[in-house]
Each structure stands twice: as C-alpha cells, then as structure tokens.
Enzyme design. Structure first.
Site, short mmCIF file in Angstrom:
data_model
loop_
_atom_site.label_atom_id
_atom_site.label_comp_id
_atom_site.label_asym_id
_atom_site.label_seq_id
_atom_site.Cartn_x
_atom_site.Cartn_y
_atom_site.Cartn_z
CD GLU A 1 -27.95 25.97 -75.38
OE1 GLU A 1 -27.32 26.90 -74.85
OE2 GLU A 1 -27.42 24.96 -75.83
CD GLU B 1 -24.29 24.00 -72.01
OE1 GLU B 1 -23.28 23.58 -72.59
OE2 GLU B 1 -25.43 23.55 -72.21
C1 GAL Z 1 -25.23 23.34 -75.57
C2 GAL Z 1 -24.39 24.59 -75.81
C3 GAL Z 1 -24.62 25.15 -77.18
C4 GAL Z 1 -24.55 24.07 -78.20
C5 GAL Z 1 -25.61 23.05 -77.88
C6 GAL Z 1 -25.74 21.95 -78.90
O1 GAL Z 1 -24.71 22.57 -74.58
O2 GAL Z 1 -24.69 25.55 -74.86
O3 GAL Z 1 -23.66 26.14 -77.45
O4 GAL Z 1 -23.29 23.51 -78.15
O5 GAL Z 1 -25.30 22.47 -76.64
O6 GAL Z 1 -26.72 21.05 -78.51
#
Ligand code: GAL
Length: 809
Positions: free
Chosen positions: A499, A423
């Site tokens: 993710e 990100e």
């Molecule tokens: C994402 C991020 C992670 C964590 C996650 C929580 O955007 O890459 O590090 O913050 O959200 O949902």
C-alpha cells in the site's frame, strides 16, 4: 408394439441425454425485498405483496438518503495514529446500509426436474446471510464478501412454487468503509444430474510452460458416488480444440495434457484457454463444466524482483475497494469494466482487491483485458478493528472463507498472489505468527503455485512476533524508506509496497500557498489537486517512485487508491459533511483527477502531457499561481500570454522535479497559458493551451458509449461539462442541473465527485462540481433509444441519445 416401445425408449434416452446436463439460471429478476425484520417462525406464510420488487444484484442503501449520523463511530483508529477515541463521521459512507433486509423469490421447479440435484449459488450477500427454502433453514454464511452455495434438492417441492428467502443483517461498527447492503452479487439456480463436477471443482495448473509446449495439470473433483468417465478438452481463444484426454474413476481425478506452442497470458497479451470437463456415466453425458485458464509463469526473486513469463516486471498497481461509486456495491459488469479499463489506460498492470475477495466479474475482466491481481481475504482476523467486525467469526469461519476464496479464484491467470490480511492487529500480538502460519498453510495446500502475502503497517511487531516470516512476500504499507533496511536485516524477505502513497485531493480544487503538507485541513472540506497533500502516515506519489526506480529488487507498488470510494473521508473524518474518500486517483464519479496523469506519465508508454491548474483565477490577480506539467517528455517551456516563463527539465536532484515540471513563481493574469513540450532531442512534440474561462454558457454531454446492450444492465456513462461561449471548461462552475431520461432505459446514478455532496445518487438533479459531473443511464430489456436531457437555469438544455440493441455478446 415393439416399435413404439423402441421409440419411447429412444425418446427417454434423448431426454436423459439432454436433461441431465447442468442448467444454470441467473436469479436476477422478480425478487421481493423488505428492509426490516419479520418473524422467522413462519417465513413461508409471509405476505410479501407490499414488499418492493427489486432485481439482484441489489444494494438497498445506495440511493440514500445520506445522513451523517448513520454509523457515527466513537473509535480509536490506531492505524491512523489516533491516541484516543474520536467520533468519526462518514466512515462507512453515511448511507443506510445497517439493519435487517429480507429477500424472497419464487422458484418454479417443475415435475420434470425430478431426479436432478438443485443448488443455489451466491457470489456474495452482505452480510450474515441466512438462507431458507419453503420456510426451512438451509444454511448461512456470515462474511459478506465470500461466495457460497447450498444444495436445495431435499427441500424442493416438485411441480410447485418454492420460496427462497434470505435474511441479511448489517451491524453498525462492522466495517471501515462502505460495505453496501443486500444481495449485492449474482445468484444462480443450478440443476445437475446426481453426479456432477463439484462447485469450483477444477484446479488447473501449468507446471511447464515453454514456447514449444505447455503442460496442463487438471485436478477435477466429482460430486456424486457413481463411477464416471471424465473427458477434458482444451480450447484455445479461437475455440479450436487443442488437447483432450479421457479417464475413468470416481470422486478425484488428475489429468495431464499437453498444448503445443501455447500463447502466453500477460497484461500485454491476455490470451485465455478454456477447459471443458464432460462427465459421462456409460454413454450418457451427465455434466459439462467450463474453466477458463491461461499459460504464464510467475517468479518472485528477493534479489531481482518479480518476473512474469521470465520477463522482469514491476507491479504498477492500485488498491481498489469493491464499491462502484454512485452505483454502490451492487456488482455491475460494465461499471467494473469501466474502472479497470481506466486503470489500464493509466498504465496500471495490477490490482489489489483491498481488503476482501472481489467479485467474479472483476477477475473475469482482469483475465480478459490483462491485469494481474492480488486477491486479498481479510482486513481483520480475531482481534478486530471494528466492534462488530470479522473478529466475531474468525475462529469458526476463517478457514472456510479462505478456502472459498482460493478454490473459486485459483484458475484465473490474472491472479498472481494471495493476501491473508491487511494491517492485521495480530502483527503486534504473541498469537500472530501461529495464526499466519495456519492461513498460509491453507493457501499453500489449496494452491502451491502462488505466493502468500500480507500488508504490514506494524512491520516491527510482525517481524518481532514471527508473523512476517510466515508469508512468502512481505508487503509494506507506507514504508518505502524502510525497504532497504528491512531487506538487509531480514535475509529471507521478498519485498514490495502493498500500500503506497495515500495522497489526498479533490478534483479541480487548488489551494494556496502551494506547499507539501501532511496535515492539510480546509474549511470547505476539499484538498488540493496540486497533489502535494497526504495523510500523516502517507507519502506523495513521487516519494514512492524514487524508491521503486532506485531499488530494482522491490517488486512494485499498489497505490491507495485507484478510485475514490464510499466511506473513510480522511482527513475530514470527524464531524464534517464528507462521506467518501479523497485518496482516489480518479474521483467517485469516475473523472480522473490531475494525479491520474502523473501516474500515467510514469507508468504508461503513451505520450502524456497534462497541464494544471485551470487558468480562471479572478480572485488571484497579480498573485502566484504555480503551473505544473505531468509528462513523460523531459522538458517543456511555459508561456503566459505569450511571455516565456522559462523551460523546465526533469531533474534528479529533487524528488518532485524528478517527476514533475514545475513553475512555482508564475503570477496570474487572465488570458492564456501555453506549454510546449520537447523530446530528448529538443524537438517540439506537444503543445497545450489553457484559457481563462468566461460565464457558463453551454452544457456539453459526452457518452462513453452511444450503443449499449438492451439487457437491463448495460450502462452508458455520460460526462456533463459546463463550457463558456468559446468552449472553455468553466472550472469552478457549481450549477444545479436537472436530468430527464426517457425511452428505452432509466437514470441509474448521478455523481459529481464532491466528497461532501449530500444529494442522493438517485436524484434527478445535482450541482456540477468544478464544472463537471457524470450521469449514468441503464438500458432496459427492450431495444430502442434512450434520451438523456440535461437542463439548468438559463442554459440551453442539451440531449444525448443512446441506442440499445439486442446484441448476442
Ligand atoms: C491503510 C489501510 C487502508 C486505508 C489507508 C488510508 O492503513 O490499510 O485500508 O485505510 O490506510 O490511507
């Protein structure tokens, strides 16, 4: 006279033969530590007699105390959808990991070390490290997650005590999670001959892998000017030599070997080979260096997905932060192994080391138990997410950090891809594509065999500015509904979920009414374990499952996160007592939440039949208490006090019913629920009964291992549960328990998995959270017996005994 000269020269020769091989000494004990600044003018004269004596790996902050004002950050987290700055609390764990820490250790270097080269190797130091020997500045490495080393040879005073000093500094607003603090990974002193295999000096690839034969290509970098003979031998997992070769030259070698019928590495068959590099000058051996590797092939196909050894494989992955819950950031082999084994048992086949280079221990364990790994380098490039984050170092250090990561990790068979960032803010900036190109090129140059990836949240920006086109694999964070569209619009993209989910829950908490929510917020700062609540940007596990199931060409997913971690207590991240995450499939103590079994039912081959919630609801008499079953069986029937509530069958017509069996309208009455599971032929294959619990009566202790090593590092994790007099778990019990550890070990940490608990992890007492907690005990270096006694109020105290042995392995 002649004869004695001959004997002396023979002795010298023997001495040389022996003395010039590399010696590796772990610098773990006898460090002195001070948690404040000292003048750097005369470091060597500092009197450290009043400093704390610590062992390394060390995390100076983990014992607390918690303080919610620590690192309170007025910050706009655009990734969370913030429109303006908020005063975030608990973001980095509310633990005292900021400020300056000094470490000192005396190294006795004897006169017999004359002629050797001496190095100090750090697997990681958090952060902004500056290293001194005998008061002289040797070097520095700011990124706390990188491994690095310095040569000490010319600063060493032979036959004397040499003082190694390390200054670390952690600035506030430098991280989005708990970084830990201190020399939190291993440090080694390495002595070699003037000519040696360079640090991470072998690069092993297997360009041809077939059932009949494996081709091994080994590039070896020799540090030193002499001409050498390099003998490389390959040993299989049983220690049998299966290939060897010899070459002469200097500096850079490339050797090719063949191994007959190689056993392939995979999560199911994690077979490892070892290459032993022997460096000779004339007849004298100067160095020996071991590299572990494996035979396996990887292939990413945009139309078909990912193939391991030619076999279609989806990533059933989890993201993991580096902390080990109540043990903190200090690396511990057993604590890491426990986490990874729990993930593997859940059916996980891959780990994403979010968002930084992992410990060496993690990779060694993934190699040996069979987990694929995405090794990630950065959470930010130049346009940082944190005022004092990596952005400050990017220009000067990014290449060095990425190089250190790939050179260190590129022989591990478990590593199947690199990530150059998560990100990254440059997704939306004009310079993004050029920066990605630069990092991808470094990765390709150092390792052309693995693809480079990045995790995108602002994929629109990254596509527009060309950044996404610079990586080999496009990872989408929280965007399953865009996989199809993105693939169609971008004919070069190979896609996976870097993710996914970010479902939030607290172990053993159930909230009513039972409805999915992206905005859940309760005054007790807990979240439901019906697994229906997510952050606003996130999705339920089931939501991602559908896309993964329906789209073969998506290479898989990495769930946020396998374990709860310290910091980032979303959604309770503004003025609450919360100091650790709710995202974990397993809680911070290492106790599985209900969601563990939902993933296990989807990912694992073993039978899973998990029923929730508990059945002790005195405050919900005659009200609805839905019952869910997470199972890989297709059908089940629920009975409340013997009365059938009907059967449920997995049903593709709705997202939740496709993956869960649910009885939504069950009215609570005390007694018992029984669920009977059926296979596809309607045969009864499982049964589970949950009874209404009475008052707390017994303490039950279960040690994960009854015998551990007497090495001062091994751990036994003891789960403590409160039961009623019939042996039922008391599912809401919050009793204060006291811990007393005697004998051949000590109390290492205690944790109940409650993200709001402010009791120190080093405390000798803690409340159970929903009837459970975990006490971790650590062996000392003398074999014997450890006794953990747990008591609390009127409950009978219980004891568990753990034997510690001097095991060789
Ligand atoms: C994402 C991020 C992670 C964590 C996650 C929580 O955007 O890459 O590090 O913050 O959200 O949902």
């Amino acid at each position: 006279m002649k004869k004695s000269l001959f004997i002396i020269s023979l002795m010298c020769l023997a001495f040389q033969l022996q003395a010039q091989k590399r010696e590796v000494q772990l610098l773990d004990t006898g460090w002195r530590f001070l948690n404040k600044e000292i003048p750097t003018t005369n470091i060597n004269q500092v009197d450290d007699s009043s400093w704390q004596t610590v062992t390394v790996p060390h995390d100076w902050a983990i014992a607390g105390p918690f303080d919610m004002t620590i690192d309170m950050q007025k910050v706009t987290v655009i990734e969370d959808g913030d429109r303006g700055a908020k005063l975030r609390t608990g973001r980095t764990g509310a633990l005292p990991c900021f400020g300056i820490g000094w470490y000192r250790k005396a190294l006795n270097i004897s006169k017999s070390d004359e002629g050797k080269r001496i190095f100090v190797e750090f697997d990681g130091a958090m952060s902004r490290s500056k290293v001194y020997l005998n008061g002289v500045y040797i070097g520095e490495w700011p990124y706390g997650y990188s491994s690095f080393s310095f040569e000490l040879t010319k600063y060493i005073q032979l036959g004397k005590e040499n003082i190694l000093s390390v200054r670390l500094e952690n600035k506030e607003e430098s991280s989005r999670w708990y970084s830990g603090a201190g020399i939190y990974r291993n440090v080694r002193l390495v002595k070699t001959a003037p000519v040696r295999v360079a640090q991470w000096g072998t690069y092993i690839t297997t360009p041809v892998v077939s059932p009949k034969m494996g081709e091994v290509n080994i590039k070896t970098e020799i540090d030193g000017d002499e001409k050498v003979q390099l003998i490389t031998e390959i040993f299989d997992a049983k220690g049998q030599k299966v290939a060897s070769t010899k070459s002469e030259g200097n500096k850079a070698f490339e050797q090719k070997l063949k191994v007959n019928k190689p056993s392939l590495w995979s999560p199911e068959t994690p077979v490892l080979y070892t290459a032993v590099s022997k460096v000779f000058v004339g007849k004298i051996q100067k160095d020996e260096y071991k590299s572990v590797f494996g035979f396996r092939t990887i292939k990413f196909d945009r139309d078909k997905g990912f193939f391991l050894n030619g076999k279609y494989t989806k990533f059933k992955g989890v993201c993991l932060h580096h902390d080990l819950g109540p043990i903190g950031a200090a690396v511990n082999f057993r604590a890491t192994e426990r986490q990874l084994v729990m993930m593997k048992e859940m059916g996980v086949n891959a780990i994403r080391t979010s968002h930084n280079p992992p410990s060496l221990e993690l990779l060694k364990i993934c190699d040996s138990i069979g987990l694929m790994v995405q090794v990630e380098s950065f959470d930010e490039w130049k346009n940082g997410k944190n005022t004092n984050g990596y952005g400050e170092f990017f220009d000067q250090w990014a290449e060095k950090d990425l190089t250190a990561m790939i050179k260190r990790d590129r022989n591990h068979p478990s590593v199947v891809m690199w990530s150059i960032g998560n990100e990254i803010r440059e997704q939306g900036m004009p310079e993004g594509a050029a920066m990605a190109k630069f990092l991808t090129k470094i990765s390709h140059d150092l390792d052309p065999t693995r693809p480079v990836s990045a995790g995108f949240n602002n994929w629109k920006g990254a596509i527009k500015n060309g950044l996404a086109a610079e990586v080999d694999l496009v990872g989408f964070n929280y965007a399953p509904d865009f996989y199809e569209k993105m693939r169609q619009e971008n004919p070069t993209f190979t896609i996976y979920g870097s993710e996914t989910a970010s479902t939030v829950s607290s172990r053993g908490e159930y909230k009513f009414p039972v409805t999915p929510s992206k905005k859940a917020w309760y005054t007790d700062y807990q979240l439901t374990s019906y697994d229906l609540e997510t952050c606003s940007w996130a999705d339920l596990p089931d939501y991602e499952f559908q896309y993964q199931d329906d789209l073969d060409w998506v290479a898989g997913e990495f769930v946020w996160t396998g374990f709860d971690y310290l910091g980032e207590p979303s959604p309770y991240n503004e003025g609450t007592p919360a100091r650790s995450s709710y995202f974990g499939i397993v809680d911070l103590a290492g106790i599985p939440k209900d969601r563990y079994y939902l993933y296990q039912s989807k990912w694992s081959e073993k039978p899973v039949f998990h029923v929730l919630p508990h059945w002790t609801w005195p405050d919900r008499l005659n009200q609805k208490v839905p019952v869910f079953v997470y199972t890989n069986y297709p059908k089940a029937e629920l009975f409340v006090n013997g009365k059938s509530m009907g059967t449920r069958v997995k049903d593709k017509s709705s997202m939740l019913k496709r993956y869960r069996l649910m009885w939504d309208d069950v009215i609570y009455e005390p007694g018992e629920i029984k669920v009977v599971g059926y296979d596809k032929n309607d045969k009864v294959v499982a049964e589970k009964i949950i009874k209404t619990a009475g008052e707390t009566y017994n303490i039950k202790l279960t040690a994960d291992r009854q015998t551990i090593k007497a090495d001062g590092k091994d751990l036994s994790f003891v789960t403590v549960e409160l039961l009623d007099k019939d042996g039922n778990l008391c599912p809401r019990a919050a009793n204060l328990l006291f811990f007393d550890v005697t004998g051949a070990g000590k109390l290492k940490a205690v944790c109940n998995g409650d993200a709001t608990d402010q009791t120190s992890f080093a405390s000798k007492y803690m409340r159970t959270f929903n009837g459970k907690l975990v006490v971790t005990v650590e062996s000392d270096t003398t074999a014997g017996e450890i006794t953990l006694k747990v008591s609390g109020g009127l409950l009978n105290a219980e004891e568990v005994k753990i034997t510690t042995e001097n095991l060789t392995k």
